[in-house]
Motif scaffolding. Structure first.
Motif, PDB file in Angstrom:
ATOM      1  N   MET A 141       1.032  -1.292   0.245  1.00 29.57           N
ATOM      2  CA  MET A 141      -0.146  -0.171  -0.076  1.00 29.57           C
ATOM      3  C   MET A 141       0.895   1.017  -0.161  1.00 29.57           C
ATOM      4  O   MET A 141       0.595   2.202  -0.582  1.00 29.57           O
ATOM      5  N   SER A 142       2.283   0.881   0.775  1.00 28.47           N
ATOM      6  CA  SER A 142       2.261   2.352   0.632  1.00 28.47           C
ATOM      7  C   SER A 142       3.197   2.815   0.093  1.00 28.47           C
ATOM      8  O   SER A 142       3.903   3.814  -0.694  1.00 28.47           O
ATOM      9  N   ARG A 143       3.264   1.934  -1.355  1.00 29.65           N
ATOM     10  CA  ARG A 143       3.704   2.217  -2.635  1.00 29.65           C
ATOM     11  C   ARG A 143       3.141   2.999  -3.207  1.00 29.65           C
ATOM     12  O   ARG A 143       3.602   3.703  -4.543  1.00 29.65           O
ATOM     13  N   LEU A 144       2.009   3.196  -3.151  1.00 34.38           N
ATOM     14  CA  LEU A 144       0.561   4.802  -4.127  1.00 34.38           C
ATOM     15  C   LEU A 144       1.823   6.079  -3.485  1.00 34.38           C
ATOM     16  O   LEU A 144       1.540   6.765  -4.516  1.00 34.38           O
ATOM     17  N   LEU A 145       2.348   6.412  -2.598  1.00 29.56           N
ATOM     18  CA  LEU A 145       2.738   7.114  -2.434  1.00 29.56           C
ATOM     19  C   LEU A 145       3.720   8.369  -3.515  1.00 29.56           C
ATOM     20  O   LEU A 145       4.316   9.130  -3.652  1.00 29.56           O
ATOM     21  N   GLN A 146       4.784   6.836  -3.436  1.00 32.94           N
ATOM     22  CA  GLN A 146       5.269   7.118  -4.573  1.00 32.94           C
ATOM     23  C   GLN A 146       4.843   7.870  -6.059  1.00 32.94           C
ATOM     24  O   GLN A 146       6.185   7.677  -7.086  1.00 32.94           O
ATOM     25  N   GLY A 147       3.793   7.991  -6.223  1.00 34.52           N
ATOM     26  CA  GLY A 147       3.117   7.644  -7.223  1.00 34.52           C
ATOM     27  C   GLY A 147       2.683   9.616  -7.573  1.00 34.52           C
ATOM     28  O   GLY A 147       1.666   9.756  -7.703  1.00 34.52           O
ATOM     29  N   ALA A 148       3.446  10.286  -6.040  1.00 34.43           N
ATOM     30  CA  ALA A 148       2.424  11.460  -5.941  1.00 34.43           C
ATOM     31  C   ALA A 148       2.640  11.757  -7.262  1.00 34.43           C
ATOM     32  O   ALA A 148       3.599  12.178  -7.657  1.00 34.43           O
ATOM     33  N   GLN A 149       1.844  13.406  -7.571  1.00 35.28           N
ATOM     34  CA  GLN A 149       1.886  14.579  -8.623  1.00 35.28           C
ATOM     35  C   GLN A 149       0.851  15.954  -7.994  1.00 35.28           C
ATOM     36  O   GLN A 149       0.147  15.947  -7.833  1.00 35.28           O
ATOM     37  N   PHE A 150       2.108  16.582  -8.346  1.00 37.05           N
ATOM     38  CA  PHE A 150       1.438  18.242  -7.791  1.00 37.05           C
ATOM     39  C   PHE A 150       0.069  18.220  -8.489  1.00 37.05           C
ATOM     40  O   PHE A 150       0.145  18.116 -10.108  1.00 37.05           O
ATOM     41  N   VAL A 151      -0.698  18.799  -7.795  1.00 38.17           N
ATOM     42  CA  VAL A 151      -1.909  19.546  -8.658  1.00 38.17           C
ATOM     43  C   VAL A 151      -2.389  20.548  -9.237  1.00 38.17           C
ATOM     44  O   VAL A 151      -2.313  21.104  -9.225  1.00 38.17           O
ATOM     45  N   LEU A 152      -1.667  21.251  -7.570  1.00 33.22           N
ATOM     46  CA  LEU A 152      -2.397  22.917  -7.542  1.00 33.22           C
ATOM     47  C   LEU A 152      -1.673  23.331  -6.095  1.00 33.22           C
ATOM     48  O   LEU A 152      -1.834  22.611  -5.359  1.00 33.22           O
ATOM     49  N   ALA A 153      -1.500  24.635  -6.181  1.00 33.90           N
ATOM     50  CA  ALA A 153      -0.859  25.450  -5.053  1.00 33.90           C
ATOM     51  C   ALA A 153      -2.236  26.398  -4.679  1.00 33.90           C
ATOM     52  O   ALA A 153      -2.366  26.952  -5.904  1.00 33.90           O
ATOM     53  N   ALA A 154      -2.747  26.155  -3.523  1.00 38.06           N
ATOM     54  CA  ALA A 154      -4.328  26.803  -3.198  1.00 38.06           C
ATOM     55  C   ALA A 154      -3.880  28.690  -2.285  1.00 38.06           C
ATOM     56  O   ALA A 154      -2.664  28.056  -1.158  1.00 38.06           O
ATOM     57  N   HIS A 155      -4.201  29.421  -2.355  1.00 37.16           N
ATOM     58  CA  HIS A 155      -3.908  30.402  -1.305  1.00 37.16           C
ATOM     59  C   HIS A 155      -4.850  30.390  -0.171  1.00 37.16           C
ATOM     60  O   HIS A 155      -4.547  31.367   0.673  1.00 37.16           O
ATOM     61  N   ARG A 156      -6.178  29.655  -0.541  1.00 38.63           N
ATOM     62  CA  ARG A 156      -7.012  29.619   0.244  1.00 38.63           C
ATOM     63  C   ARG A 156      -7.931  28.665   0.344  1.00 38.63           C
ATOM     64  O   ARG A 156      -7.509  27.732  -0.884  1.00 38.63           O
ATOM     65  N   ILE A 157      -8.533  27.969   1.508  1.00 39.65           N
ATOM     66  CA  ILE A 157      -8.614  26.665   1.792  1.00 39.65           C
ATOM     67  C   ILE A 157      -9.681  26.414   0.288  1.00 39.65           C
ATOM     68  O   ILE A 157     -10.180  25.090  -0.284  1.00 39.65           O
ATOM     69  N   SER A 158     -11.361  27.801  -0.356  1.00 39.77           N
ATOM     70  CA  SER A 158     -11.798  27.212  -1.380  1.00 39.77           C
ATOM     71  C   SER A 158     -11.334  27.194  -2.460  1.00 39.77           C
ATOM     72  O   SER A 158     -12.198  26.386  -3.402  1.00 39.77           O
ATOM     73  N   GLN A 159      -9.683  27.247  -2.486  1.00 37.33           N
ATOM     74  CA  GLN A 159      -9.633  27.177  -3.833  1.00 37.33           C
ATOM     75  C   GLN A 159      -8.268  25.393  -4.131  1.00 37.33           C
ATOM     76  O   GLN A 159      -7.957  25.069  -5.107  1.00 37.33           O
ATOM     77  N   LEU A 160      -9.230  24.544  -2.888  1.00 34.57           N
ATOM     78  CA  LEU A 160      -8.199  23.191  -2.724  1.00 34.57           C
ATOM     79  C   LEU A 160      -8.864  22.289  -4.273  1.00 34.57           C
ATOM     80  O   LEU A 160     -10.222  22.737  -3.913  1.00 34.57           O
ATOM     81  N   PRO A 161      -8.130  21.020  -3.989  1.00 32.47           N
ATOM     82  CA  PRO A 161      -9.917  20.365  -4.847  1.00 32.47           C
ATOM     83  C   PRO A 161     -10.717  19.470  -3.913  1.00 32.47           C
ATOM     84  O   PRO A 161     -10.522  20.094  -2.748  1.00 32.47           O
ATOM     85  N   ALA A 162     -11.946  19.578  -4.593  1.00 27.27           N
ATOM     86  CA  ALA A 162     -13.660  19.028  -3.619  1.00 27.27           C
ATOM     87  C   ALA A 162     -13.083  18.139  -3.021  1.00 27.27           C
ATOM     88  O   ALA A 162     -12.384  17.340  -3.045  1.00 27.27           O
ATOM     89  N   ASP A 163     -13.424  18.872  -2.046  1.00 26.52           N
ATOM     90  CA  ASP A 163     -13.717  18.073  -0.515  1.00 26.52           C
ATOM     91  C   ASP A 163     -13.829  16.735  -0.314  1.00 26.52           C
ATOM     92  O   ASP A 163     -15.596  16.296   0.361  1.00 26.52           O
ATOM     93  N   GLN A 164     -13.747  15.482  -0.941  1.00 28.09           N
ATOM     94  CA  GLN A 164     -14.216  14.691  -0.740  1.00 28.09           C
ATOM     95  C   GLN A 164     -13.490  13.799  -1.566  1.00 28.09           C
ATOM     96  O   GLN A 164     -11.869  13.660  -1.210  1.00 28.09           O
ATOM     97  N   GLY A 165     -13.063  12.338  -0.714  1.00 34.39           N
ATOM     98  CA  GLY A 165     -12.508  11.541  -0.690  1.00 34.39           C
ATOM     99  C   GLY A 165     -11.466  10.601   0.779  1.00 34.39           C
ATOM    100  O   GLY A 165     -12.385  11.483   1.760  1.00 34.39           O
ATOM    101  N   ALA A 166     -10.306  11.085   0.343  1.00 33.83           N
ATOM    102  CA  ALA A 166      -9.576  10.841   1.674  1.00 33.83           C
ATOM    103  C   ALA A 166      -8.237  11.328   1.631  1.00 33.83           C
ATOM    104  O   ALA A 166      -7.711  11.684   0.201  1.00 33.83           O
ATOM    105  N   GLU A 167      -7.774  12.665   2.686  1.00 34.66           N
ATOM    106  CA  GLU A 167      -5.882  13.401   2.471  1.00 34.66           C
ATOM    107  C   GLU A 167      -5.253  13.093   3.578  1.00 34.66           C
ATOM    108  O   GLU A 167      -6.096  13.546   4.940  1.00 34.66           O
ATOM    109  N   VAL A 168      -4.281  13.224   3.631  1.00 33.00           N
ATOM    110  CA  VAL A 168      -2.962  13.257   5.233  1.00 33.00           C
ATOM    111  C   VAL A 168      -2.656  15.017   4.684  1.00 33.00           C
ATOM    112  O   VAL A 168      -2.589  14.951   3.910  1.00 33.00           O
TER     113      VAL A 168
END
Length: 219
Positions: free
Chosen positions: A1-28
């Motif tokens: 399962m930890s191998r999933l971390l090795q597939g990380a890709q940049f998505v975006l940089a946000a100045h405010r939380i409203s600019q983050l990706p949709a608030d669904q799924g799971a994040e750390v």
């Protein structure tokens, strides 16, 4: 399962939380003072040297940065889960303008309170120094909200093995009474110490729904 971390890709940089990706799924989320080695830790965990910006000048992470991960395998016909890592702005560097520091403080506070897909926090702490005010604030927040927290005691290669072990034991002793949802480990991005253990800890946070989470945010 930890191998999933090795597939990380940049998505975006946000100045405010409203600019983050949709608030669904799971994040750390990753948080820490700006000179604690947060970017180096992220790069080591994802096995991607250029994923998070590192610099000899602390405080370069001045936005909330989202990284996507490959979706883990789902069972029972469920759709793949959106999974992310969120790099929060480094905190506490004196040369950052006061206005910017105030903005970060408000946005980080809002993110931690409002983000429903947040399943855990990785707190980056320099093992050579006692916990700072920011570190204690983050741990207290996690305790008050029952947000799981995993502490990486970074730069362990700068200490002897005995001194690093003592620092870890002292931190864990404090967790016993004050932060039951927190765990900690020794870590060094340059020496590779604790990298696999930290990867497993992050994956455990991602795949464990938080207590009381709304079902619409678990799909």
């Amino acid at each position: 399962m930890s191998r999933l971390l090795q597939g990380a890709q940049f998505v975006l940089a946000a100045h405010r939380i409203s600019q983050l990706p949709a608030d669904q799924g799971a994040e750390v989320a990753f948080a820490g003072r700006s000179n604690a080695g947060k970017s180096s830790a992220l790069n080591a965990l994802t096995n991607h040297k250029g994923l998070a910006r590192t610099s000899k000048t602390p405080g370069r992470t001045q936005q909330m940065v989202a990284f996507s991960l490959p979706p883990p395998v789902q069972v029972d016909g469920q759709p793949p889960l959106d999974v992310r890592l969120i790099d929060l702005p480094g905190y506490g560097y004196a040369k950052v303008p006061m206005e910017m520091r105030d903005h970060w403080k408000l946005e980080i506070d809002a993110y931690l309170h409002q983000r429903r897909s947040l399943r855990g926090l990785v707190l980056i702490v320099d093992i050579r120094h006692p916990l700072k005010e920011f570190d204690r604030m983050m741990l207290e927040f996690c305790f008050a909200t029952q947000l799981p927290c995993h502490v990486l005691l970074t730069k362990a290669d700068k200490l002897s093995r005995g001194a690093a072990t003592q620092a870890l034991a002292a931190l864990r002793k404090g967790f016993a009474s004050n932060s039951p949802h927190a765990t900690a480990q020794i870590f060094s991005s340059s020496a590779g110490t604790g990298v696999d253990e930290a990867r497993e800890a992050v994956m455990t946070l991602l795949r464990t729904p938080r207590e009381g989470a709304h079902p619409n945010h678990e799909r």
